[in-house]
Design a protein around this motif. Structure first.
Motif: not given
Lengths: 156, 296
Positions: B123-142, B159-163
């Motif tokens: 929530p608020g704006g921090t996005i965490l992406i795994t190295k595995g995900m970076v390897r799973a996508v094949r282009t910048e657009d993906e 996320g906030i709605d889960a509270i």
């Protein structure tokens, strides 16, 4: 009779004029932001602004406000702003930003740095250092502008 | 006496309707109204609005920081300056093309050192992406499609709605209506307990159970608009999901555990696809820099 009417109407007129004038002030509702030379996200920064800083609205252009801050004028996106006063801005056509004016009044309330400090104290193993490191990182505007240009991308 | 009782109520009603600051008008009071009435009215009006208020943007920011801190206690941060800059540039591009380009603490993107294929929108704006995900996508657009989906979750406040509602209602009774920014030690202890519970709620949704199917589909639909506005090919989300539906078969961890079946998502994405298409020459240029930036 006419004199009495004027005496009654004049104060009402003056109060309304004052209220309309007050509606032209907006406040910053993000921790930090920038007043930029042009209405583009990567345009050069003319002034840095912080949460709750009051900005005088000069004009509007789409989603952008042209504002003045401490003698410097420039552009800032509406999503960083809220109405600066509670003075009838809603009913007299006040131009609030993307958020409600309540955001300003809620500054520092509820879940705030004091609560975060207590939470950190209870959970010393959490990755707050990494969070701070992530938040500190910011690609320079020039790099971002070049990135957009070379990739054929746009921003508002 | 009747006037004394009614005046603050009338003033409060006016204040709620007009969103005004009665305290600021105390110099021009009609007869029958005194400054005490004004103060009482202003407090009543504030109490009404605060009693049912949602979590504010700054509170969302502190929740997001704590959720990110919890995720980072499990998944270490990958420190690769070229990749970090690249992911931030792609993420910033889609975030600025969203309906909320500014959040209280801004958008931040980082890569986690994990082979799991996953991404988390704190929530608020921090996005965490795994190295595995970076390897799973094949282009910048993906990559942009994955990040746009996460930005949509943030803007939808999923996320906030889960509270839990009861937790937030309890918090509001402590927060109260006064404007004080600091709390006494017992209030801090209670608020911290509620804060801790709130972080548990969000963490469980993000990492363990996943969002609801409707939230995922909404995020997919919204992200297509961000991609199209930015100049990315919205079809990149479809191509990524198609591949994931094949390669993800048999996998039960990471994204496959917390997201609805990709076949359902694909159907939703295909039916919501905007008509615009990206420039193929530029797409090639983006793919080249993707290959360069993600060679780690």
């Amino acid at each position: 009779m006419r004199t009495i009417s004027i005496l009654l109407i004049l104060p009402v007129f003056l109060v309304c004029a004052g209220l309309l004038h007050a509606a032209e002030t907006v406040r910053v509702i993000t921790k930090e932001n920038a007043v930029r030379q042009q209405c583009k996200f990567y345009s050069p920064v003319r002034a840095k602004v912080r949460y709750n800083d009051p900005l005088t609205v000069l004009s509007r252009s789409g989603d952008w406000y042209k504002v003045s801050f401490r003698g410097v004028s420039g552009c800032i996106h509406k999503s960083a702003l809220a109405s600066g006063t509670y003075r009838l801005s809603g009913t007299l056509g006040g131009r609030g930003g993307g958020a409600s004016a309540d955001e300003v009044s809620l500054a520092g309330k509820g879940f705030n740095p004091q609560v975060e400090a207590a939470y950190k104290g209870r959970n010393p193993g959490l990755g707050y250092r990494s969070v701070d490191e992530i938040e500190r990182y910011q690609a320079p505007d020039e790099t971002f502008q070049a990135f957009l240009g070379k990739g054929g991308l746009t921003t508002p | 006496m009747k006037v004394n009782t009614c005046m603050p109520l009338a003033a409060a009603a006016l204040c709620i309707l007009a969103g005004c600051n009665l305290a600021g008008l105390s110099g021009a009071l009609p007869s029958g109204l005194n400054s005490e009435h004004v103060t009482l009215a202003a407090k009543s009006a504030r109490a009404v609005s605060v009693a049912s208020r949602p979590i504010s943007d700054s509170e969302e920011y502190y929740v997001g920081r704590a959720v990110a801190a919890r995720i980072l206690a499990t998944y270490p941060l990958l420190r690769n300056s070229r990749l970090t800059e690249y992911v931030n540039l792609v993420g910033r591009t889609v975030a600025l093309n969203s309906e909320k380009p500014n959040t209280y603490g801004g958008y931040h993107f980082a890569v986690l050192d994990s082979s799991e294929i996953n991404a988390f929108a704190c929530p608020g704006g921090t996005i965490l992406i795994t190295k595995g995900m970076v390897r799973a996508v094949r282009t910048e657009d993906e990559l942009a499609a994955v990040l746009a989906h996460e930005v949509a979750h943030i803007n939808h406040r999923d996320g906030i709605d889960a509270i839990s509602k009861s937790r937030w209602t309890e918090a509001l009774t402590i927060i109260g209506t006064e404007t004080a920014k600091t709390y006494g030690s017992s209030d801090v202890a209670r608020l911290t307990g509620i804060f801790e519970g709130s972080i548990d709620d969000v963490f469980k949704t993000l990492v363990v159970n996943g969002y609801g199917r409707g939230q995922e589909e909404d995020a997919d639909r919204t992200s297509l608009g961000y991609l199209a506005r930015a100049g990315y090919d919205p079809k990149a989300l479809e191509s990524f999901l198609s591949r994931l539906s094949v390669t993800g078969r048999g996998s039960s961890g990471g994204m496959m555990k917390t997201h609805p079946a990709t076949s359902d998502r694909l159907e939703n994405v295909r039916s919501s696809m905007p008509g615009s298409a990206a420039d193929p020459v530029m797409e090639k240029a983006r793919s080249a820099r993707f290959a360069e930036s993600t060679s780690f």
